[in-house]
Design an enzyme around this catalytic site. Structure first.
Site: not given
Length: 565
Positions: A363, A372
């Site tokens: 995730e 990210e």
């Protein structure tokens, strides 16, 4: 809320009422005129397959009619049909069972003397549903049907699975076809639901000519509760690869009710696909959760294996030494030998070949999908994924669109930092819960990343040029960024406004500012150039406009904002 010409009455929908009489009492004390509850209580499971053991069970369908006086049933209670009913399913067994359920619920609603039954429409083509309900109101002159549809067509895809590239049919068309199939009966009326998207003016005006009996608005949406106080508040994006997240940050995102249920569904589907029925008692899959945090995906994986009736073992890989403490405690107290905790950066860990993964789960997504550094992390971790193994997520795409927001422009204009480059405030992307803004055109897809990435030479740098057609005279202040993610097959999560996963709050959009606001005219073409740049130690974005004017490239060489590898 129920609407008539004399007055507007206000009702309260209750999903799982434990005490119906107490609910009515509390509702009337709070000045609600009626309550809306499921006709069949969720805890009363029904079985219509004669081959199943529960078929012959001797148990009540739902609550007894003697719980309330007849006048209370007919005055204060609106019944809601079971949302699992799908009488238009292409699967014959599902359609047959659904017809039995629907008939049962309508008969009991008639028995109780309910004034209305509410049904959610989930698509344009529901002729069997319209036929059965139309026949029901013909037989029972005392009951009405309230057909529930989104007020905005942009929210239709939350209920209808559309083929890729197929245009969304308007919610008005859903309603119009339904009432035409029902012979335009005066007993079939409309319940408009405000989901997420504010409707356009033309949509509102078209609804004004329809027989609206109810307007629904969710007063307990987790996204609203989570976002309260963060509207148009600029935040620097997290960098969990470079910085270790704090416990409170993990705690906030673990509360998301939607993200982890979607991950669980994806893992359950993948596990079921990889282990055939005849091998489920003997075959054991290896599931690796990379970037395990405090373990929510590990818990979801274990639940998925139980639901699927298959066997798995789990590796929980996490680089944050503080989160490792939590993972070890969970292993000792709950997971036991089913889970192995690995304290390592996923890119550096080298397990033996016998421990390679059948399913790789992560995730690592940010508000822009890749910001990210999910591509770089999963490219480094895929070396221990078996041939034919599955990555969850399997792909994600960033989207970007032009935004007018004087409020946000003033926010980042006033956030200058003397320790940074003079233009840093206008060259830094911000995570922000967008509220006071206008979308000047629909967001368009930007960059897509697929996993596992089987390219011989992996290159995650990107460039794309996009053209937007401005909707109205306006001022361009920047670009809003979003993502759509395919977890596995057709199981998705999204923060793109048109496809936003209902009630999911783990991500706010990202905003890319402009150095100078740009006056735009309706119908004018806007050309955006956007780069994703990669070096040995950093990833950063650069962006510029080349039409109707040429702007300087923002954030050249990552001078104001970089993401550390």
């Amino acid at each position: 809320m129920s609407v008539n010409r004399k007055r507007a009455s206000c009702g309260l929908e209750i999903a799982n009422p434990t005490d119906l009489d107490a609910c009515i009492t509390a509702g009337t004390h709070s000045n609600y005129d009626f309550i809306c509850v499921p006709i069949v209580h969720p805890r009363y499971a029904r079985e219509f397959d004669p081959h199943k053991p529960a078929y012959n069970r001797n148990a009540p369908l739902t609550r007894a009619d003697i719980l309330l006086a007849g006048s209370d049933w007919s005055s204060y209670v609106v019944g809601k049909l079971d949302t699992s009913i799908n009488v238009d399913s292409v699967v014959p067994s599902i359609r047959k069972i659904s017809e039995a359920k629907l008939t049962e619920e309508l008969k009991y609603a008639s028995h109780l003397g309910l004034p209305a039954v509410m049904v959610r429409l989930t698509g344009e083509h529901q002729p069997n549903l319209a036929r059965i309900l139309s026949n029901s109101v013909c037989r029972d002159q005392g009951i009405q049907i309230w057909a529930q549809v989104p007020i905005s067509s942009a929210d239709c895809n939350k209920y209808e699975d559309l083929e890729p590239g197929r245009e969304i049919i308007s919610s008005w068309s859903w309603w119009n076809r339904f009432r035409l199939l029902g012979n335009m009966s005066s007993k079939i009326n409309l319940c408009l639901e405000m989901v997420e998207t504010i409707p356009e003016e033309i949509e509102v005006l078209r609804w004004l000519g329809e027989p609206i009996k109810e307007f629904m608005n969710d007063t307990n949406d987790p996204l609203c509760s989570f976002a309260r106080g963060f509207e148009d508040f600029l935040q620097i994006p997290l960098q969990p690869l470079m910085d270790n997240l704090e416990s409170s940050t993990y705690e906030v995102f673990e509360r998301d009710p939607v993200k982890y249920s979607q991950y669980l569904a994806a893992m359950q589907a993948a596990i079921t696909d990889m282990i055939p029925e005849e091998e489920k008692a003997t075959k054991v899959l290896t599931v690796m959760v990379v970037g395990a945090g405090r373990g929510p995906l590990v818990k979801a994986a274990i639940s998925a294996s139980k639901n699927a009736g298959r066997l798995i073992r789990v590796f929980a890989v996490e680089k944050n030494p503080n989160a490792i403490v939590t993972l070890h405690h969970l292993k000792i107290e709950e997971w036991k030998d089913q889970v192995t905790v690995i304290s390592s950066d996923m890119r550096d860990w080298n397990p033996p070949a016998e421990d390679y993964a059948d399913i790789l789960v992560s995730e690592l997504l940010g508000s822009f999908g890749d910001n990210e550094l999910s591509p770089e992390c999963l490219d480094g971790a895929q070396k221990f994924l078996k041939p034919g193994g599955i990555s969850i997520p399997s792909s994600y795409t960033s989207f970007i669109g032009p935004i007018q927001s004087s409020k946000l422009f003033n926010e980042y204009r006033n956030s200058k930092d003397d320790t940074k480059h003079p233009k840093a405030a206008f060259e830094t992307p911000y995570v922000v819960h967008l509220l006071n803004r206008v979308e000047l055109d629909e967001p368009q897809p930007l960059f897509t990343f697929d996993h596992p990435n089987l390219d011989r030479i992996i290159d995650n740098s990107r460039f794309k040029e996009l053209d937007f057609k401005i909707r109205c005279d306006s001022v361009l202040h920047g670009f809003g960024g979003y993502f759509e993610c395919t977890l596995y097959k057709n199981i998705m999560i999204s923060i793109l406004p048109a496809t936003h996963s209902p009630e999911m709050f783990s991500w706010f959009p990202i905003m890319f500012p402009l150095l100078e606001p740009l006056q735009m005219k309706r119908g004018e073409n806007l050309k955006l150039n956007f780069w994703r740049c990669v070096s040995k130690h950093h990833v950063w974005y650069e962006w510029s406009i080349s039409e109707p004017i040429c702007s300087p490239v923002h954030n050249p060489n990552g001078r104001s904002y970089q993401i550390g590898l």
